[in-house]
Design a protein around this motif. Structure first.
Motif, PDB file in Angstrom:
ATOM      1  N   VAL A   1      -0.054   0.550   9.512  1.00  0.00           N
ATOM      2  CA  VAL A   1      -0.675  -0.687   8.747  1.00  0.00           C
ATOM      3  C   VAL A   1      -0.074  -1.808   9.626  1.00  0.00           C
TER       4      VAL A   1
ATOM      5  N   THR B   1       6.576  -3.452   5.476  1.00  0.00           N
ATOM      6  CA  THR B   1       5.727  -2.174   5.687  1.00  0.00           C
ATOM      7  C   THR B   1       6.629  -1.051   6.459  1.00  0.00           C
TER       8      THR B   1
ATOM      9  N   THR C   1       0.973  -1.307   0.056  1.00  0.00           N
ATOM     10  CA  THR C   1       0.060  -0.012  -0.049  1.00  0.00           C
ATOM     11  C   THR C   1       0.746   1.205  -0.289  1.00  0.00           C
TER      12      THR C   1
ATOM     13  N   LEU D   1      -5.962  -2.734   2.459  1.00  0.00           N
ATOM     14  CA  LEU D   1      -5.641  -3.610   3.466  1.00  0.00           C
ATOM     15  C   LEU D   1      -6.654  -4.171   4.089  1.00  0.00           C
TER      16      LEU D   1
END
Length: 222
Positions: A201, A196, A166, A178
């Protein structure tokens, strides 16, 4: 599902060997999720490439679903990547010459696991029904990433490896993609390891590991 034990990896440079990973240990249970975090250069993407069988460790072992990657030749690794894991990248990596319905089915057909019912469910859950006859360049970034997620899950792999999936999306679209991914993972019993840089996230996943200077510096779970 995933066991990484004592993994070391270095690369040759004009100044001498550059140690990227220096004894990494981590594991991921079946059906669970793990965020792999760390600053730029900490070894996150290197470790993910090793877990995907795209590179080889210098020392240590990586086992996925009981199979040791270092004991496979290139042909077995290529077949294993087609059938046992899914990959999602920040850049989407869709095939520009294929329409969306064919992009979605591509991985599953390669693996010999194309399931029309699961394909239809993925299309519905990802909201792609009106986009199937378009080409990737005709889609927004969020739409392309939804296609990439669907393609990776179409063969129902045991493990999904995602590298900043993302990272190119705005916050609202990132949250949407997500959530769709996590919902689909629950339905397919696929395990997830996601690289990430986003704490926001990472908080959505069950476990977290932080790499620092090529080693695991911190780990936690929710």
């Amino acid at each position: 599902m995933l066991q990484v034990q004592g993994v070391f990896k270095s690369y040759a440079t004009p100044q001498g060997p550059l140690a990227v990973l220096q004894g990494v240990d981590l594991h991921l249970e079946h059906g669970s999720s793990l965020a792999l975090m760390g600053e730029s250069g900490s070894g996150k993407s290197t470790l993910l490439h090793l877990m995907a069988g795209l590179d080889q460790v210098d020392r240590g072992t990586i086992s996925i679903a009981g199979q040791r990657l270092d004991q496979m030749n290139e042909a077995r690794l290529a077949n294993w990547r087609r059938t046992d894991i899914g990959l999602v990248f920040q850049q989407f990596n869709l095939i520009s010459s294929l329409k969306i319905d064919d992009n979605l089915a591509f991985q599953a057909r390669l693996a010999g696991r194309f399931d029309p019912l699961w394909q239809a469910q993925l299309i519905e859950r990802l909201g792609l029904g009106d986009l199937l006859k378009r080409y990737p360049e005709q889609l927004s970034g969020g739409q392309q990433q939804r296609v990439a997620v669907g393609r990776a899950l179409a063969s129902k792999p045991g493990l999904l490896l995602a590298d900043e999936p993302t990272g190119n999306l705005d916050e609202a679209t990132s949250d949407e993609v997500l959530q769709l991914l996590l919902d689909l993972l629950r339905d397919s019993a696929t395990s997830l390891l996601m690289v990430t840089h986003s704490t926001r996230v990472a908080e959505r996943l069950a476990h977290k590991v932080v790499l620092q200077n090529g080693r695991v510096a911190d780990a936690g779970e929710r």
